[in-house]
Motif scaffolding. Structure first.
Motif, PDB file in Angstrom:
ATOM      1  N   ALA A 206       0.989  -1.198  -0.077  1.00  0.00           N
ATOM      2  CA  ALA A 206      -0.096   0.197   0.090  1.00  0.00           C
ATOM      3  C   ALA A 206       0.699   1.312  -0.208  1.00  0.00           C
ATOM      4  O   ALA A 206       0.549   2.511  -0.286  1.00  0.00           O
ATOM      5  CB  ALA A 206      -0.737  -0.050   1.324  1.00  0.00           C
ATOM      6  N   LEU A 207       2.257   1.215   0.416  1.00  0.00           N
ATOM      7  CA  LEU A 207       3.175   2.298   0.283  1.00  0.00           C
ATOM      8  C   LEU A 207       3.411   2.611  -0.940  1.00  0.00           C
ATOM      9  O   LEU A 207       3.592   4.150  -1.047  1.00  0.00           O
ATOM     10  CB  LEU A 207       4.298   2.047   1.232  1.00  0.00           C
ATOM     11  CG  LEU A 207       3.963   1.701   2.664  1.00  0.00           C
ATOM     12  CD1 LEU A 207       5.696   1.364   3.298  1.00  0.00           C
ATOM     13  CD2 LEU A 207       3.608   3.018   3.385  1.00  0.00           C
ATOM     14  N   ILE A 208       3.427   1.959  -2.142  1.00  0.00           N
ATOM     15  CA  ILE A 208       3.794   2.195  -3.227  1.00  0.00           C
ATOM     16  C   ILE A 208       2.635   2.761  -4.189  1.00  0.00           C
ATOM     17  O   ILE A 208       3.023   3.043  -5.336  1.00  0.00           O
ATOM     18  CB  ILE A 208       4.943   1.459  -3.791  1.00  0.00           C
ATOM     19  CG1 ILE A 208       4.400  -0.006  -3.982  1.00  0.00           C
ATOM     20  CG2 ILE A 208       5.968   1.318  -2.554  1.00  0.00           C
ATOM     21  CD1 ILE A 208       5.323  -1.002  -4.888  1.00  0.00           C
ATOM     22  N   GLY A 209       1.586   1.806  -4.293  1.00  0.00           N
ATOM     23  CA  GLY A 209       0.593   2.070  -4.853  1.00  0.00           C
ATOM     24  C   GLY A 209       0.506   0.768  -6.195  1.00  0.00           C
ATOM     25  O   GLY A 209       1.246  -0.104  -5.938  1.00  0.00           O
ATOM     26  N   ALA A 210      -0.286   1.004  -7.007  1.00  0.00           N
ATOM     27  CA  ALA A 210      -0.389   0.057  -8.409  1.00  0.00           C
ATOM     28  C   ALA A 210       0.878   0.352  -9.362  1.00  0.00           C
ATOM     29  O   ALA A 210       1.432   1.356  -9.328  1.00  0.00           O
ATOM     30  CB  ALA A 210      -1.716   0.168  -8.941  1.00  0.00           C
ATOM     31  N   TYR A 211       0.770  -0.548 -10.259  1.00  0.00           N
ATOM     32  CA  TYR A 211       1.767  -0.332 -11.157  1.00  0.00           C
ATOM     33  C   TYR A 211       1.161  -0.370 -12.859  1.00  0.00           C
ATOM     34  O   TYR A 211       0.264  -1.595 -12.821  1.00  0.00           O
ATOM     35  CB  TYR A 211       2.716  -1.700 -11.051  1.00  0.00           C
ATOM     36  CG  TYR A 211       3.924  -1.502 -11.886  1.00  0.00           C
ATOM     37  CD1 TYR A 211       4.936  -0.851 -11.491  1.00  0.00           C
ATOM     38  CD2 TYR A 211       4.300  -2.463 -13.342  1.00  0.00           C
ATOM     39  CE1 TYR A 211       6.078  -0.494 -12.474  1.00  0.00           C
ATOM     40  CE2 TYR A 211       5.256  -2.171 -14.070  1.00  0.00           C
ATOM     41  CZ  TYR A 211       6.122  -1.363 -13.594  1.00  0.00           C
ATOM     42  OH  TYR A 211       7.276  -1.145 -14.231  1.00  0.00           O
ATOM     43  N   ALA A 212       1.308   0.561 -13.335  1.00  0.00           N
ATOM     44  CA  ALA A 212       0.782   0.625 -14.619  1.00  0.00           C
ATOM     45  C   ALA A 212       1.690   0.339 -15.675  1.00  0.00           C
ATOM     46  O   ALA A 212       2.918   0.504 -15.721  1.00  0.00           O
ATOM     47  CB  ALA A 212       0.248   2.099 -15.061  1.00  0.00           C
ATOM     48  N   GLU A 213       1.396  -0.359 -16.664  1.00  0.00           N
ATOM     49  CA  GLU A 213       2.404  -0.667 -17.668  1.00  0.00           C
ATOM     50  C   GLU A 213       1.617  -0.981 -19.136  1.00  0.00           C
ATOM     51  O   GLU A 213       0.628  -1.402 -18.982  1.00  0.00           O
ATOM     52  CB  GLU A 213       2.980  -2.196 -17.451  1.00  0.00           C
ATOM     53  CG  GLU A 213       4.129  -2.749 -18.476  1.00  0.00           C
ATOM     54  CD  GLU A 213       4.397  -4.155 -18.161  1.00  0.00           C
ATOM     55  OE1 GLU A 213       5.660  -4.036 -17.561  1.00  0.00           O
ATOM     56  OE2 GLU A 213       3.988  -4.961 -18.361  1.00  0.00           O
TER      57      GLU A 213
END
Length: 296
Positions: A206-213
């Motif tokens: 939760a500290l870094i969020g999601a990853y968009a690719e």
């Protein structure tokens, strides 16, 4: 030069704590100190309720250790190895305890064969069984499944889960982030001799969020795609030129996949694929330690 400086760690009873960090972070030194293999220059620690400096013998009586290298004797059978460890630890009825562990670890049929003829997974299970002959309160596992096939790895995982259900506390170092994700109740990210971050796997993610690719059709438009992701996420995109992929971490909950595709289409970026996925521990590790390498 300090291997550890200000490392602060507490592990609740009956849980698994995963120690992760880049090469040279201090994980191995921490484990060696907590298992009395090294003597600290300063600081204090309690293991299984005993002071590490004043009561090292008591600490050793309450812990089990499985290192990266197997400790079993290949010339002895599995049964002989466990009986030997039980007698060395002055376990009452060493034979019965050895038989119990052989059954528990699925080694009963191979009990009277020399350990040198065991597969890698069988030797690892025998090594773990040896560390449990005196029912330790705290078990230190240093890369317990390195080199094992998936079936053997899953069997070790099941054993670790069962141990914590019985109240054993486990401190785990591993080079497999999936393993930490599966097993650890808490993870301590160790960096430069201190605990930089700690929390459960979901809390750290939760500290870094999601990853968009996005995967584009032509390498020439990767820079343009990176510009779109930079604007939408506020994070520096990573480029994988072999896959023609561009990715970035986002903590913006309004960034949905349809919006991402629309923005790229408006910018004239032809796509092969696009995704927004929850972060993995790999993402957490790379983002929070700034390292490109994990060595447990």
């Amino acid at each position: 030069m300090h291997a550890l400086r200000g490392l602060d760690l507490a592990v609740a009873q009956g849980t698994v704590c995963g120690l992760l960090g880049p090469n040279g972070a201090g994980k191995t030194t921490a484990v060696r100190l907590l298992t009395t293999l090294l003597h600290p220059d300063a600081g204090s620690a309690r293991v299984a309720g005993h002071d590490l400096l004043r009561e090292p013998a008591a600490v050793r009586r309450r812990i089990g250790v499985t290192g990266q290298d197997t400790s079993v004797d290949g010339d002895l059978t599995g049964r002989q190895n466990l009986r030997l460890f039980a007698r060395l630890h002055r376990v009452r009825d060493a034979s019965a305890r050895a038989d119990e562990l052989l059954e528990r670890f699925g080694l009963a049929e191979a009990a009277d064969r020399p350990a040198s003829g065991y597969s890698g997974g069988m030797r690892r299970r025998l090594d773990l069984a040896a560390s449990l002959v005196r029912r330790p309160d705290v078990l230190f596992l240093d890369e317990p499944t390195t080199g094992l096939d998936p079936a053997s790895r899953n069997r070790i995982w099941d054993t670790v889960r069962h141990l914590t259900e019985e109240g054993t506390t486990v401190v785990l170092t591993t080079q497999y982030l999936e393993e930490a994700d599966q097993l650890a109740d808490t993870i301590a990210l160790v960096d430069r001799g201190r605990v930089a971050h700690t929390g459960s796997p979901p809390e750290l993610k939760a500290l870094i969020g999601a990853y968009a690719e996005v995967v584009v059709t032509d390498a020439d438009v990767m820079v343009k795609a990176a510009g779109v992701l930079d604007r939408l996420t506020g994070a520096e995109p990573a480029l994988d030129r072999d896959r023609k992929a561009v990715g970035a971490v986002t903590r913006d909950p309004t960034l949905t996949l349809p919006r991402l595709v629309r923005e790229l289409d408006s910018a004239g970026v032809p796509l092969l694929d696009a995704s927004i996925r929850p972060p993995t521990l790999d993402d957490v590790f790379l983002r929070l330690t700034g390292s490109k390498e994990l060595v447990a």
